[in-house]
Design an enzyme around this catalytic site. Structure first.
Site, mmCIF file in Angstrom:
data_model
loop_
_atom_site.group_PDB
_atom_site.id
_atom_site.type_symbol
_atom_site.label_atom_id
_atom_site.label_comp_id
_atom_site.label_asym_id
_atom_site.label_seq_id
_atom_site.Cartn_x
_atom_site.Cartn_y
_atom_site.Cartn_z
ATOM 1 N N GLU A 94 -5.297 -2.637 4.611
ATOM 2 C CA GLU A 94 -4.934 -3.275 5.875
ATOM 3 C C GLU A 94 -6.019 -4.227 6.384
ATOM 4 O OE1 GLU A 94 -4.551 -0.178 5.069
ATOM 5 O OE2 GLU A 94 -2.571 0.544 5.665
ATOM 6 N N TRP A 135 -11.783 16.325 18.782
ATOM 7 C CA TRP A 135 -11.363 16.308 17.391
ATOM 8 C C TRP A 135 -12.334 17.119 16.555
ATOM 9 C CZ3 TRP A 135 -10.189 10.412 16.463
ATOM 10 C CH2 TRP A 135 -9.066 10.059 17.239
ATOM 11 N N THR A 147 0.855 -1.165 0.000
ATOM 12 C CA THR A 147 0.000 0.000 0.000
ATOM 13 C C THR A 147 0.901 1.228 0.000
ATOM 14 O OG1 THR A 147 -1.661 1.200 1.259
ATOM 15 C CG2 THR A 147 -0.231 -0.241 2.512
#
Lengths: 550, 550
Positions: A335, A450, A188
């Site tokens: 992944e 966040w 990747t």
């Protein structure tokens, strides 16, 4: 835990989850079912199985032993499907090479994965020839040229794929071994650094296949995959196992069509002539197929398509639906093998208007069977599925890469805290649908909260003086990070507005939306232009690094 | 095999296949879905999950530790579903007690399984009281009385199920442990000897559930199970995990209905009122429901039923179909968790006449995903799927009992040669459908060939003089076994026909059918009556034993 382990009588078979076990059902129930390459070549599952034996004997004759890596460079083909099975079934490792990478990157991945045998489509011979002298481990090359003799090439070939198979016996006793044996590896690429290798075991691929079947099979109706479907991939087999569907399609014994290189005319012809009913692709490909001259006026009814890779817009979903395509979204990454969530609609959803359906079909979906998916705050505490609490998406399933190949630090970062970090930011709604809103690298983390940099850019960009804006997070001892807005003013406003005035204006707007802390902490800096990558994307990494050095 | 095992970075989660992992998807996607007991009690999956915690805390307070056995004596209920999950999720073992066995057999199984806690429906108190003094390991009894105080009983109870749960906290951190930990145990009874214990691990139950979902979900249409079905079991939860469907239904997050004791009126009311769409039962129950006065004129359309346990006759299939029931067959046994094959029809089959469909629906089915099922000759060589080559059905799947509990010889016999021996005889046709023709104990094995005793009985029985016939195999030094036909003559033929004459007559007929060796070897003996069991079944074992002793 002093649990009681089930006792096994000595003669009992302790069934390992190996890729070969996926073949029991199709060979027993659909041996005459067909696998086709571009509609030009056709054979049955029975012949497919015989060819797996021929291929394994071929590789064994080339000295391929369990634990060694065999690399494949081809477009989507029946040969690739044979690699998906025969190579890992021998106990060897299949490297699916991303043929779209640069020659240097391909060289890196072949050496890093320690490939010993390379199978290569004649189309990639010039590329391979340019790196062959620097391949450190490769002992043998096999040419894929549909039976033709090797072309003029500096590379010495052990033979041509079809010719080698024809000369080999079809009997090969694929052995049992540990289900945690590595089956595949591929790479990747991020924005920086070398490609990173992810790897999957037999057990992981079997369980991913079973969960896909269980999840897509038991869907109420929309987008379900069943044993009378006709399957054709339109995400490459070198890319995360073509999302795992070649394994799924084979286990179900469905008719399969492999299209070779993705040429719009070929894909459209095969969809029509082979009566393809199930595919998967990225939004760009769907867009390309729908706008291609050949597809104008073409009937797509009965074609189900799973969309992934990047966000499907409701507009594209609606356009496709109007052409008769039944599509919905999935979510995953290299992944994760890859599939984590699927957005199949239920019968209530299907009674909604096309416009409302398009919004749902464009959502990221709900967890597949066995997927433990969470949205968490920076302390890894799970956030409620309220349709607004936003955090990082972390996940546990039985089919996640257990690290990056030979990259200790990156592996630990990936699995920090025992969950795989997707680096995606999003929220979950009350029905369990995940919505991805941002990439974590573009999020500002302030005092444990966040906030999407995109949301702050929206606010700053509302000022009439702003031509362009990018918000980045910069380290701050007290707050963790503080947001900095880099602003390009419209020419007529240069010198007419101070950074301070724009900051105060934006801070007020931010306070009104309720995220007051970011208003207080926001900083504004005027710049002449925003940093961009070579392909023209905003490069926040470069902006951050420039400010960290200064 | 020197395969390469995938390396795991230290922080990576190595996901074990534990029963608790089945809950991720339903809790994320269907927390408000409903589970009902007899339509009288209803709660959501969210509440179900909280009750698992309460139940586990209750058991922990009673001293239940990982590896210990908890026995359940109840009819099909939400409480039984709670046992299916909470007990193994603690690392303990659930014994599902067959409440239809005799008190002595139940005593034997509880002692043999070393049950330490027994949950008992008040209905079974007299039975339990009769054996309680002889229970060797039981420390605690829990009464199931729907919240009522304990009835008059010599047994001292730790409390009543609902009262105990109400007093317990709902937070319980179900731990991770080895996926090969034993989750369940129950007993299977043969014609002779003590009941034999079979046992299943977490891994086995998860994989059985996944394969059921993958196989029933991806069925083209007929008999498929999907996420909008409404599920009600009609094979008991004490019997082979109710064929695994409570686990499947829960993983899919479907609405579930538990009927308590199987009373025809209750079952019919629930099917109607709860709009049940998916059930499973044995043919006898289907027959009973269809002929029950309450069901006359009742509409069954939309009710899918999987039939197993014994052979479904095409006649019953047709009768059920005419009433609107969509049924097909599955095959398995206690030792196999249980499901091995399923007979879902494809769309071509569905275009056939009802009569032809009934024949197919009554077949035993085709292997589920991951099932390696073979018909083999006595040397374990696989026989071709030609619709006639007949041998023993042997099998490998990831969910087979690894032996009989504390029974070394029987365990080795079960797994002789590395395949589980079903003791069933049958053949496989070109489409992969298995047809069971006989039990192996009733098959005559002559010179390496197996012939159904039923087929020979058919031939002998064709003679006008024969009232009844049973064919058994007796040991023979040269041939392995020779068939002996025990014949009861019609009264008017007694003394009119010799054994020799009947033998020659039958032998000629057998030769005409092509199985000439059995014709030559056949022996005939006249008897006054055939040996029968206490319930009136022909007892070939007794006939064989009588002749071996003489």
């Amino acid at each position: 835990m002093p649990v009681k382990i089930v006792p096994s009588t000595p003669s009992a078979y302790q069934y390992p989850l190996l890729i070969k076990q996926l073949l029991h059902t199709p060979l027993a129930t659909a041996p005459e079912q067909e696998i086709s390459y571009q509609g030009r070549l056709r054979y049955t599952y029975r012949e497919f199985n015989a060819r797996l034996g021929q291929f394994a004997n071929t590789l064994a004759a080339l000295g391929v032993a369990p634990g060694q890596t065999v690399a494949m460079m081809d477009w989507d083909s029946h040969r690739y499907l044979e690699c998906f099975f025969a190579v890992p079934m021998m106990g060897a490792i299949l490297q699916t090479v991303n043929v779209r990478l640069s020659a240097e990157q391909i060289l890196y991945t072949l050496n890093h994965a320690e490939a010993e045998v390379v199978l290569v489509n004649s189309e990639f011979l010039p590329l391979l020839a340019s790196i062959a002298p620097r391949l450190t481990r490769v002992r043998s090359f096999v040419l894929i040229a549909d039976g033709a003799p090797p072309a003029e090439s500096p590379i010495e070939f052990a033979g041509e794929y079809e010719a080698l198979l024809a000369a080999a016996g079809s009997r090969y006793d694929f052995p049992d071994f540990d289900e945690n044996a590595q089956a595949t590896v591929f790479y990747t690429t991020g924005t920086t650094g070398d490609p990173k290798g992810v790897y999957f075991s037999h057990r992981q691929l079997v369980l991913h296949t079973m969960s896909l079947a269980a999840s897509l099979g038991t869907a109420p109706g929309q987008g379900r995959f069943h044993r009378e479907d006709v399957y054709m991939p339109i995400t490459p087999m070198f890319h995360v196992h073509a999302w795992g569907f070649p394994y799924l399609a084979t286990m179900l014994g469905v008719r399969q069509v492999y299209p070779g290189k993705y040429m719009p005319e070929t894909l459209l012809r095969l969809i029509r002539e082979e009566k393809v009913t199930y595919s998967h692709c990225v939004p760009t490909i769907m867009q390309m197929l729908l706008t291609h001259p050949t597809s104008q006026g073409m009937e797509f009814t009965g074609w189900k398509v799973l969309i992934g890779g990047s966000a499907l817009t409701p507009a594209l979903a609606l356009t496709a639906m109007k052409r008769g395509i039944d599509l919905c979204t999935g979510y995953g990454m290299s992944e994760t093998c890859p599939v984590l969530t699927l957005a199949n609609l239920n019968s209530g959803d299907m009674r909604q208007s096309a416009e409302d359906q398009a919004l749902l079909r464009a959502k990221t979906g709900r967890p597949m069977m066995l997927v433990d998916l969470r949205v968490v705050d920076p302390d890894m505490a799970p956030l409620p599925p309220d349709g607004k609490s936003t955090g990082e998406v972390v996940v546990r399933t039985p089919w996640l890469t257990q690290g990056y190949l030979k990259a200790t630090d990156a592996s630990e970062g990936l699995w920090d805290g025992g969950y795989l970090h997707t680096q995606d930011i999003g929220y979950i709604d009350a029905r369990g649908f995940l919505k991805i809103t941002d990439r974590i690298k573009d999020v500002i983390k302030t005092a444990g909260e966040w906030t999407s940099s995109l949301a702050l850019e929206d606010v700053v960009g509302k000022h009439e003086a702003v031509a362009e804006v990018a918000v980045i997070g910069l380290p701050d001892e007290k707050w963790g990070e503080r947001p900095l807005a880099l602003v390009v003013l419209k020419p007529e406003f240069v010198g007419q507005l101070s950074e301070h005035a724009l900051r105060n204006h934006a801070a007020r707007l931010i306070e009104e939306t309720g995220t007051s802390r970011h208003g207080v902490l926001l900083q504004v800096q005027f710049v002449e232009a925003l940093a961009r990558t070579s392909v023209g994307k905003i490069n926040k990494r470069a902006m951050r690094e420039a400010r960290l050095k200064s």
